[in-house]
Each structure stands twice: as C-alpha cells, then as structure tokens.
Design a protein around this motif. Structure first.
Motif, PDB file in Angstrom:
ATOM      1  N   LEU A  23       0.578  -1.171   0.032  1.00  0.00           N
ATOM      2  CA  LEU A  23      -0.021   0.042  -0.020  1.00  0.00           C
ATOM      3  C   LEU A  23       0.833   1.290   0.070  1.00  0.00           C
ATOM      4  CD1 LEU A  23      -2.704  -0.946   2.558  1.00  0.00           C
ATOM      5  CD2 LEU A  23      -3.133  -0.774  -0.055  1.00  0.00           C
ATOM      6  N   LEU A  24       1.937   1.276   0.925  1.00  0.00           N
ATOM      7  CA  LEU A  24       2.872   2.464   0.797  1.00  0.00           C
ATOM      8  C   LEU A  24       3.768   2.680  -0.344  1.00  0.00           C
ATOM      9  CD1 LEU A  24       3.957   2.152   4.503  1.00  0.00           C
ATOM     10  CD2 LEU A  24       2.641   3.987   3.276  1.00  0.00           C
ATOM     11  N   ALA A  25       4.381   1.871  -0.862  1.00  0.00           N
ATOM     12  CA  ALA A  25       5.006   1.829  -2.096  1.00  0.00           C
ATOM     13  C   ALA A  25       4.690   2.714  -3.293  1.00  0.00           C
ATOM     14  CB  ALA A  25       5.536   0.402  -2.653  1.00  0.00           C
ATOM     15  N   PRO A  26       3.478   2.644  -3.817  1.00  0.00           N
ATOM     16  CA  PRO A  26       3.118   3.693  -4.821  1.00  0.00           C
ATOM     17  C   PRO A  26       2.777   5.068  -4.091  1.00  0.00           C
ATOM     18  CG  PRO A  26       1.327   2.115  -4.232  1.00  0.00           C
ATOM     19  CD  PRO A  26       2.540   1.599  -3.552  1.00  0.00           C
ATOM     20  N   LEU A  27       2.452   5.038  -2.939  1.00  0.00           N
ATOM     21  CA  LEU A  27       2.452   6.556  -2.235  1.00  0.00           C
ATOM     22  C   LEU A  27       3.866   7.279  -2.094  1.00  0.00           C
ATOM     23  CD1 LEU A  27      -0.507   5.752   0.404  1.00  0.00           C
ATOM     24  CD2 LEU A  27      -0.514   6.936  -1.705  1.00  0.00           C
ATOM     25  N   LEU A  28       5.022   6.248  -1.907  1.00  0.00           N
ATOM     26  CA  LEU A  28       6.239   6.984  -1.829  1.00  0.00           C
ATOM     27  C   LEU A  28       7.114   6.949  -3.109  1.00  0.00           C
ATOM     28  CD1 LEU A  28       6.814   4.982   1.508  1.00  0.00           C
ATOM     29  CD2 LEU A  28       6.359   7.633   1.283  1.00  0.00           C
ATOM     30  N   ASN A  29       6.275   6.700  -4.219  1.00  0.00           N
ATOM     31  CA  ASN A  29       7.081   6.271  -5.131  1.00  0.00           C
ATOM     32  C   ASN A  29       8.273   5.200  -5.027  1.00  0.00           C
ATOM     33  OD1 ASN A  29       7.541   6.545  -7.963  1.00  0.00           O
ATOM     34  ND2 ASN A  29       8.703   8.322  -7.641  1.00  0.00           N
ATOM     35  N   ALA A  30       8.155   4.183  -4.428  1.00  0.00           N
ATOM     36  CA  ALA A  30       9.155   3.289  -4.073  1.00  0.00           C
ATOM     37  C   ALA A  30       9.264   2.114  -4.753  1.00  0.00           C
ATOM     38  CB  ALA A  30       9.223   3.245  -2.491  1.00  0.00           C
ATOM     39  N   GLU A  31      10.219   1.462  -4.650  1.00  0.00           N
ATOM     40  CA  GLU A  31      10.043  -0.124  -5.283  1.00  0.00           C
ATOM     41  C   GLU A  31      10.077  -0.755  -4.106  1.00  0.00           C
ATOM     42  OE1 GLU A  31      11.917  -1.404  -8.592  1.00  0.00           O
ATOM     43  OE2 GLU A  31      12.782   0.374  -9.408  1.00  0.00           O
ATOM     44  N   LEU A  32       9.193  -1.777  -4.224  1.00  0.00           N
ATOM     45  CA  LEU A  32       9.169  -2.880  -3.108  1.00  0.00           C
ATOM     46  C   LEU A  32       9.757  -4.351  -3.269  1.00  0.00           C
ATOM     47  CD1 LEU A  32       7.488  -4.070  -0.663  1.00  0.00           C
ATOM     48  CD2 LEU A  32       5.560  -4.667  -2.212  1.00  0.00           C
TER      49      LEU A  32
END
Length: 78
Positions: A23-32
């Motif tokens: 859930l957080l990865a797209p909000l933080l523009n992060a790779e999981l």
C-alpha cells in the motif's frame, strides 16, 4: 543523485508487513523488494526461512543500489 531512502518493515509473521508495504510503495514512489518472493523462488515456499545469506545475495542482485528507493527485509510474514 538523490540520497538513498530505505523503509524497513519488521514484525512477527502474518502481521501485515507485506500488505502495508504494498500500500505504501506507490504513495512513496518506491520500489518494493519482497523477501517473501525471493524465498518462494529459492525454496518453493515463502514460509521457509532458509539461509539469510542466500536471500541477501539474491536481493543484492535485484537492482543497483543507486536506484533503490525502498527495501523490505527479513521477516515479512503477510
């Protein structure tokens, strides 16, 4: 170059770390990066803990650290 940011989620198995990370990865523009996925590839089952050195070695080959925005390590249960 932007500073490396790592977000580590730790907790007991099945506590929701993988769900929260997804859930957080797209909000933080992060790779999981999921050790669950790596353990499943290595051992055929994400619940098998195996040897951390094997998981760590596989994780180090996923992406060059320069592009790493977020990483999830040991103990992802859910």
């Amino acid at each position: 170059m932007a500073a490396l940011r790592c977000h580590l989620l730790i907790g007991p198995p099945a506590s929701g770390k993988t769900t929260i990370a997804a859930l957080l990865a797209p909000l933080l523009n992060a790779e999981l990066f999921s050790t669950d996925r790596i353990r499943e590839e290595l051992y055929g089952d994400a619940m098998i803990q195996g040897h951390w050195s094997e998981v760590e070695e596989r994780l180090s080959r996923v992406k060059p650290l320069g592009r790493l925005a977020s990483i999830k390590l040991a103990g992802e249960g859910n």
